[in-house]
Design a protein around this motif. Structure first.
Motif, PDB file in Angstrom:
ATOM      1  N   LEU A 146      56.423  44.211  -8.740  1.00  0.00           N
ATOM      2  CA  LEU A 146      55.546  43.449  -9.626  1.00  0.00           C
ATOM      3  C   LEU A 146      56.420  42.693 -10.617  1.00  0.00           C
ATOM      4  O   LEU A 146      57.375  43.250 -11.163  1.00  0.00           O
ATOM      5  CB  LEU A 146      54.608  44.375 -10.393  1.00  0.00           C
ATOM      6  N   ALA A 147      56.103  41.422 -10.852  1.00  0.00           N
ATOM      7  CA  ALA A 147      56.854  40.617 -11.815  1.00  0.00           C
ATOM      8  C   ALA A 147      55.922  40.205 -12.949  1.00  0.00           C
ATOM      9  O   ALA A 147      54.778  39.793 -12.717  1.00  0.00           O
ATOM     10  CB  ALA A 147      57.424  39.370 -11.141  1.00  0.00           C
ATOM     11  N   PHE A 148      56.411  40.313 -14.191  1.00  0.00           N
ATOM     12  CA  PHE A 148      55.636  39.963 -15.370  1.00  0.00           C
ATOM     13  C   PHE A 148      56.426  38.995 -16.236  1.00  0.00           C
ATOM     14  O   PHE A 148      57.619  39.196 -16.471  1.00  0.00           O
ATOM     15  CB  PHE A 148      55.305  41.212 -16.196  1.00  0.00           C
ATOM     16  N   ARG A 149      55.746  37.950 -16.701  1.00  0.00           N
ATOM     17  CA  ARG A 149      56.365  37.021 -17.646  1.00  0.00           C
ATOM     18  C   ARG A 149      55.875  37.379 -19.039  1.00  0.00           C
ATOM     19  O   ARG A 149      54.693  37.298 -19.339  1.00  0.00           O
ATOM     20  CB  ARG A 149      56.020  35.578 -17.313  1.00  0.00           C
ATOM     21  N   LEU A 150      56.812  37.780 -19.908  1.00  0.00           N
ATOM     22  CA  LEU A 150      56.463  38.266 -21.237  1.00  0.00           C
ATOM     23  C   LEU A 150      57.445  37.695 -22.256  1.00  0.00           C
ATOM     24  O   LEU A 150      58.654  37.939 -22.156  1.00  0.00           O
ATOM     25  CB  LEU A 150      56.509  39.798 -21.269  1.00  0.00           C
ATOM     26  N   PHE A 194      60.499  36.092 -21.008  1.00  0.00           N
ATOM     27  CA  PHE A 194      61.336  36.887 -20.113  1.00  0.00           C
ATOM     28  C   PHE A 194      60.524  37.309 -18.891  1.00  0.00           C
ATOM     29  O   PHE A 194      59.303  37.446 -18.953  1.00  0.00           O
ATOM     30  CB  PHE A 194      61.855  38.146 -20.810  1.00  0.00           C
ATOM     31  N   ILE A 195      61.205  37.534 -17.789  1.00  0.00           N
ATOM     32  CA  ILE A 195      60.567  38.057 -16.588  1.00  0.00           C
ATOM     33  C   ILE A 195      61.033  39.486 -16.366  1.00  0.00           C
ATOM     34  O   ILE A 195      62.233  39.755 -16.283  1.00  0.00           O
ATOM     35  CB  ILE A 195      60.886  37.192 -15.356  1.00  0.00           C
ATOM     36  N   LEU A 196      60.081  40.402 -16.301  1.00  0.00           N
ATOM     37  CA  LEU A 196      60.360  41.799 -15.996  1.00  0.00           C
ATOM     38  C   LEU A 196      59.900  42.075 -14.570  1.00  0.00           C
ATOM     39  O   LEU A 196      58.778  41.714 -14.201  1.00  0.00           O
ATOM     40  CB  LEU A 196      59.613  42.739 -16.947  1.00  0.00           C
TER      41      LEU A 196
END
Length: 276
Positions: A54-58, A61-63
């Motif tokens: 799973l990729a998250f943009r926060l 930043f991308i986690l």
């Protein structure tokens, strides 16, 4: 290391909540409510399995996190890319009467020493609590919407360390692909009765249900697939393909070699564990 937890009660069985928790929409819709963009880096399967990412943009930043555990009552992931030094997410489910208690735990370590710890206190902890609360809402909404669906049972029939699979002969779109035996629970039946009846109709054998396997699986036709384990009542009986093209006994090594229906493919990690 910072640690935060959140809990929530959901009006649905544990197996149904487990499916909602693993559904790719849960991460996407839960985070979207907070303005956080998330997406599953997986194939077409609707339920997350170990190895999926799973990729998250926060905050620019991308986690990227990877699923490391996806049991009926637990989902765990770890950080594999992003600015944090460490990030672990663990969700545990427990049946409480007719409801399910969900407990979310997040552990993380930020970089930059004292400055990073100050950022945790000032911003990070509130954001994490907001994300956890949004996840509970997303899981609750999905699970409670599924709880009244008609149940279809599937059977993980195991004999001498091998699993029985059957190859579809119809409809044309599914012909040649593999699945577990099973079918819809009829009026007046409980799930165990349906397992026995379906195996008798499809395999011409009598079975003894022995338990449950994995989470529910939502079907495109608006039903829920629920997997039961079973054994042959008479070990000398030989299953035959009554309604299907072929039946076959499989070892754990055989599982990934078959062209499974998508619905059954998400079960492979549970079936592999069962055969071990």
């Amino acid at each position: 290391m910072a640690v935060l937890r959140n809990t929530g009660l959901i009006e649905a069985p544990l197996a149904t909540v487990g499916a909602a928790l693993r559904h790719t929409r849960t991460a996407e819709t839960g985070l979207a409510a907070l303005g956080v963009r998330g997406e599953a880096l997986t194939g077409a399967d609707s339920l997350l399995v170990p190895g999926d990412e799973l990729a998250f943009r926060l905050a620019g930043f991308i986690l990227t996190t990877r699923i490391v555990r996806a049991d009926a009552d637990r989902l765990s992931s770890v950080l594999v890319g992003g600015p944090l030094r460490r990030l672990e997410h663990d969700t545990v489910l427990a049946q409480v009467g007719p409801r399910t208690l969900l407990t979310d735990s997040v552990r993380w370590t930020t970089p930059l020493g004292v400055l990073g710890r100050f950022g945790d206190v000032a911003v990070g902890r509130k954001l994490v609590l907001d994300v956890l609360a949004a996840r509970v809402r997303a899981v609750r909404e999905l699970a409670e919407s599924w709880a009244s669906r008609t149940i279809v049972v599937g059977t993980a029939l195991v004999h001498e360390g091998r699993l029985l699979a059957q190859q579809r002969s119809y409809p044309a779109a599914h012909a040649g692909r593999w699945e577990l035996p099973g079918g819809r629970v009829e009026a007046g039946e409980d799930e165990a009765d349906a397992v026995v009846r379906e195996c008798r109709e499809e395999l011409d054998v009598d079975v003894r249900p022995t338990g449950r396997l994995g989470t529910d699986v939502p079907l495109d036709n608006g039903m829920l697939l629920r997997i039961h384990t079973a054994e042959l009542k008479d070990p000398g009986q030989v299953p035959r393909a009554v309604e299907h093209r072929e039946v076959r006994w499989l070892t754990a090594a055989d599982l990934p070699t078959l062209d499974w229906l998508e619905t059954d493919r998400v079960l492979l990690h549970d079936l592999r564990a069962l055969l071990r």
